[in-house]
Write a protein that holds these residues in place. Sequence first.
Motif, PDB file in Angstrom:
ATOM      1  N   VAL A 159      28.602  35.766  46.682  1.00  0.00           N
ATOM      2  CA  VAL A 159      29.360  35.772  45.427  1.00  0.00           C
ATOM      3  C   VAL A 159      30.797  35.283  45.608  1.00  0.00           C
ATOM      4  N   THR A 160      31.244  35.147  46.851  1.00  0.00           N
ATOM      5  CA  THR A 160      32.626  34.695  47.061  1.00  0.00           C
ATOM      6  C   THR A 160      32.722  33.262  47.580  1.00  0.00           C
ATOM      7  N   ILE A 161      31.586  32.682  47.994  1.00  0.00           N
ATOM      8  CA  ILE A 161      31.604  31.281  48.420  1.00  0.00           C
ATOM      9  C   ILE A 161      31.842  30.392  47.204  1.00  0.00           C
ATOM     10  N   SER A 162      32.793  29.502  47.316  1.00  0.00           N
ATOM     11  CA  SER A 162      33.129  28.606  46.191  1.00  0.00           C
ATOM     12  C   SER A 162      32.242  27.365  46.247  1.00  0.00           C
ATOM     13  N   GLN A 163      31.040  27.534  45.753  1.00  0.00           N
ATOM     14  CA  GLN A 163      30.092  26.432  45.704  1.00  0.00           C
ATOM     15  C   GLN A 163      29.370  26.479  44.369  1.00  0.00           C
ATOM     16  N   SER A 164      28.906  25.328  43.915  1.00  0.00           N
ATOM     17  CA  SER A 164      28.215  25.250  42.628  1.00  0.00           C
ATOM     18  C   SER A 164      26.965  24.402  42.764  1.00  0.00           C
ATOM     19  N   THR A 165      25.891  24.841  42.141  1.00  0.00           N
ATOM     20  CA  THR A 165      24.618  24.122  42.222  1.00  0.00           C
ATOM     21  C   THR A 165      24.768  22.675  41.761  1.00  0.00           C
ATOM     22  N   GLU A 166      25.538  22.474  40.699  1.00  0.00           N
ATOM     23  CA  GLU A 166      25.640  21.144  40.101  1.00  0.00           C
ATOM     24  C   GLU A 166      26.179  20.098  41.074  1.00  0.00           C
ATOM     25  N   LEU A 208      23.671  19.835  53.063  1.00  0.00           N
ATOM     26  CA  LEU A 208      23.810  20.226  54.463  1.00  0.00           C
ATOM     27  C   LEU A 208      25.044  19.613  55.114  1.00  0.00           C
ATOM     28  N   THR A 209      25.459  18.463  54.634  1.00  0.00           N
ATOM     29  CA  THR A 209      26.732  17.909  55.104  1.00  0.00           C
ATOM     30  C   THR A 209      27.874  18.827  54.695  1.00  0.00           C
ATOM     31  N   ALA A 210      27.809  19.323  53.473  1.00  0.00           N
ATOM     32  CA  ALA A 210      28.838  20.252  52.999  1.00  0.00           C
ATOM     33  C   ALA A 210      28.793  21.555  53.795  1.00  0.00           C
ATOM     34  N   PHE A 211      27.571  22.008  54.133  1.00  0.00           N
ATOM     35  CA  PHE A 211      27.488  23.244  54.923  1.00  0.00           C
ATOM     36  C   PHE A 211      28.069  23.040  56.314  1.00  0.00           C
ATOM     37  N   GLN A 212      27.838  21.886  56.909  1.00  0.00           N
ATOM     38  CA  GLN A 212      28.437  21.627  58.216  1.00  0.00           C
ATOM     39  C   GLN A 212      29.960  21.782  58.156  1.00  0.00           C
ATOM     40  N   GLN A 213      30.575  21.212  57.128  1.00  0.00           N
ATOM     41  CA  GLN A 213      32.031  21.310  57.006  1.00  0.00           C
ATOM     42  C   GLN A 213      32.462  22.749  56.721  1.00  0.00           C
ATOM     43  N   LEU A 218      22.955  28.828  51.115  1.00  0.00           N
ATOM     44  CA  LEU A 218      21.800  28.271  50.408  1.00  0.00           C
ATOM     45  C   LEU A 218      21.460  29.085  49.168  1.00  0.00           C
ATOM     46  N   GLN A 219      21.526  30.431  49.291  1.00  0.00           N
ATOM     47  CA  GLN A 219      21.185  31.282  48.152  1.00  0.00           C
ATOM     48  C   GLN A 219      22.130  31.039  46.995  1.00  0.00           C
ATOM     49  N   ARG A 220      23.404  30.830  47.320  1.00  0.00           N
ATOM     50  CA  ARG A 220      24.399  30.547  46.276  1.00  0.00           C
ATOM     51  C   ARG A 220      24.006  29.305  45.471  1.00  0.00           C
ATOM     52  N   ILE A 221      23.490  28.300  46.168  1.00  0.00           N
ATOM     53  CA  ILE A 221      23.094  27.061  45.494  1.00  0.00           C
ATOM     54  C   ILE A 221      21.758  27.230  44.775  1.00  0.00           C
ATOM     55  N   VAL A 222      20.794  27.821  45.470  1.00  0.00           N
ATOM     56  CA  VAL A 222      19.431  27.904  44.941  1.00  0.00           C
ATOM     57  C   VAL A 222      19.332  28.889  43.785  1.00  0.00           C
ATOM     58  N   ASN A 223      20.278  29.834  43.701  1.00  0.00           N
ATOM     59  CA  ASN A 223      20.287  30.749  42.557  1.00  0.00           C
ATOM     60  C   ASN A 223      20.366  30.012  41.233  1.00  0.00           C
ATOM     61  N   GLY A 224      20.722  28.742  41.290  1.00  0.00           N
ATOM     62  CA  GLY A 224      20.793  27.947  40.066  1.00  0.00           C
ATOM     63  C   GLY A 224      19.443  27.571  39.498  1.00  0.00           C
ATOM     64  N   GLY A 225      18.322  27.990  40.147  1.00  0.00           N
ATOM     65  CA  GLY A 225      17.027  27.703  39.529  1.00  0.00           C
ATOM     66  C   GLY A 225      15.825  27.707  40.434  1.00  0.00           C
TER      67      GLY A 225
END
Length: 542
Positions: A374-381, A396-401, A429-436
Motif C-alpha cells: 500500500v505504500t509502494i508508489s506504483q500504478s497498474t496503468e 520488470l525493468t521498473a522493478f529492477q530499478q 507485483l501484487q500492487r500492479i496486479v490488484n488492478g484486475g
Amino acid sequence: MSTGSGKSQRFFNNAGPCVPEDHYCVDPLRRFNLPEIESLLDQRRYFILHAPRQTGKTTYLLALMRWLNSQGRYKALYANIEPAQAARGDVNRGIRAVLDALAQAAASYLDDDFFEDRYRDIMEKSGAESALQRVLSEWCAVSALPVVLMLDEVDALVGDTLISLLRQLRAGYPSRPGHFPSTVILCGVRDVKDYRIHSEQEKAIITGGSAFNVKAESLTLGDFKRQECLELLAQHTEATGQVFTKEALAMIWNLSLGQPWLVNALAYNCCFKSELGRDRSHPISEAMVRQARETMVAGRVTHLDQLADKLKEERVRCVIQAVLNSEDAPTDLPQDDLLYVADLGLIRLKPAISISNPIYREVIPRELSFSTQVTISQSTEWYLTPEGRLDMAKLLTAFQQFYREHSETWIAGFAYREAGPQILLQAFLQRIVNGGGRIDREYGLGMKRTDLCIFWPGPKGDPFGDAALQRIVIEVKILRPRDGQNIVIQEGLAQTADYMDRSGADEGHLLLVDARPNKTWQERITRSEQSHRNRRIVIWGL
C-alpha cells in the motif's frame, strides 16, 4: 431468479460450530475413529484433542457429548472455558470463570444445577487453588455414571490460571472414576506439550507437559478427505437442485485441500453471497469459485486474519521464513517448531514441507507485504499496453530499478528479512496486479525456487475466466556464494520452462537474485534472453 418457498434453508457454515438443523455438515463422529475414542474412555484415559482453528473441534466434541449421553454408559459434559482468558494470571478470577462456564454448560446440556448450587460456597471455603478439584470431586461422587469432561479452548488461558487448572486436574486423577472425572479431554489449537506458561507466582516458565503429565494420547483432527468435501457440497445440490460443475468441485478441493473452514467459506460465497449464485438454476462454475477466493483473500476475513496473526510468533517466523526461501530446511530448525507450526495448520509435513493449501500460500506473502504494497508508489496503468495487456518487460525493468534503489531499506524493515527479496517482489507485483488480475504462487522447503504465475484478463476484462487470459510465469532463484552461476541459470531455465508448460503460459521470466557479497549493482542488474525447450525466457539479474 429462483428464491425458494420461504422455508428456512440450511447453508454452508463459516462461523462457529455446526448445527445439523441449520448447516450442511459432514457427520462429526466419522472424523475420528470412534472405537479408538471408546477404548480411551473405557480405559479411563485423559487425552488431548488439538487442531487448527475452525476445523471442527467444537462440533466434534458437542456431537461426542450427545452421543455418549444417549448411550447411557457415561455422563458427558462439554464446556468452553475461554472466558477465563480475561483473568490472565489472576487465579481467583480465572478458576471462578472456569467454574461458572461449567455451571452454565451443566445446566444447559444436562439440566444439572449442581455446579450452580455448590461452586461459590466451595470457592469461598477452599480458595481457587483447590476449588475446581473439590467441585469436580463432589459432582462425580453423586453421579450415577462415570463422568467424561470435555474442556474446550484450554490453551486460551494464560499464566497461573492455566497452571492451576492443569494441576488441579492432575491432582484429582488418582480419585477417578468415583470421585473425579473418569476421562478428561482437553481441547485447543495446541498440544499441551507446546504450552509455554509464564508463572508470576513461581517466576518461571512452566511447560504444559510438566503441569499435566497424566496425558495418555494427543489426537489431531485433520482436514476433510476429498470424498467428505464432495459429500458436503452434494448436500446443497440435494437440498436446492443447484449443481457445481465438475471444474468447480475440483477447484474448491484444489484451493482448500480439504481445510474445513475454507471449503465452507468458498461454497458459501459462491452459493449465498454471489448474486449469480443465489439463482439456484445457475450452476456454480470454476470462475465463481475463483472470484470467491479473491473476495475472501482481499477482504482479509476473520479466519485468514487470525492465521496471519500467528506469523508474528518467533517459532512460526523461523519455519515460514525457511519455506518462503524455498531452500532446504536449516540444520538448526528445531523439530518441535516444525511440528508446532504444522499443528497450527500453517504447513503440511508430507509429502514435503509446504504451506498447507494454495489460499494460505497466497495469504501469507500478502500479509507479510501488506504495508509495503500500500505504500509502494506504483500504478497498474503505467504497465499496460494500448490493448490492455501487461507489459512485463517494462514492469520488470521498473522493478529492477526499484530493487536497486530501495531493497536495502525495505528488506531491513521486514520481520522475515531472509525472505526479503521474495516478499518485496511479490508486494511490487501484487500492487500492479490488484488492478484486475491474480497471482498463483508455489514455494516450499527444498524447492530451491519460488514459482509465480500472473493471470491477466483479456480485452473482455474477465479476470477469472479463461477467455484471452494472459499467463505469465516468473521463476525466482537465489544465487548464493556456494552456487555456480551457470548451474543455477540452467536449473532455473528448466524449471521456468516446466512451469510454463504446467500453467499454459506463453511468457516466461527468470529472476536471479544475486546474494553473493561484494557484487556491484552494475554487475547484478542484468537482462538477457535464452531459449529452453523452444521456450523464450528472459533472465533478469537483481
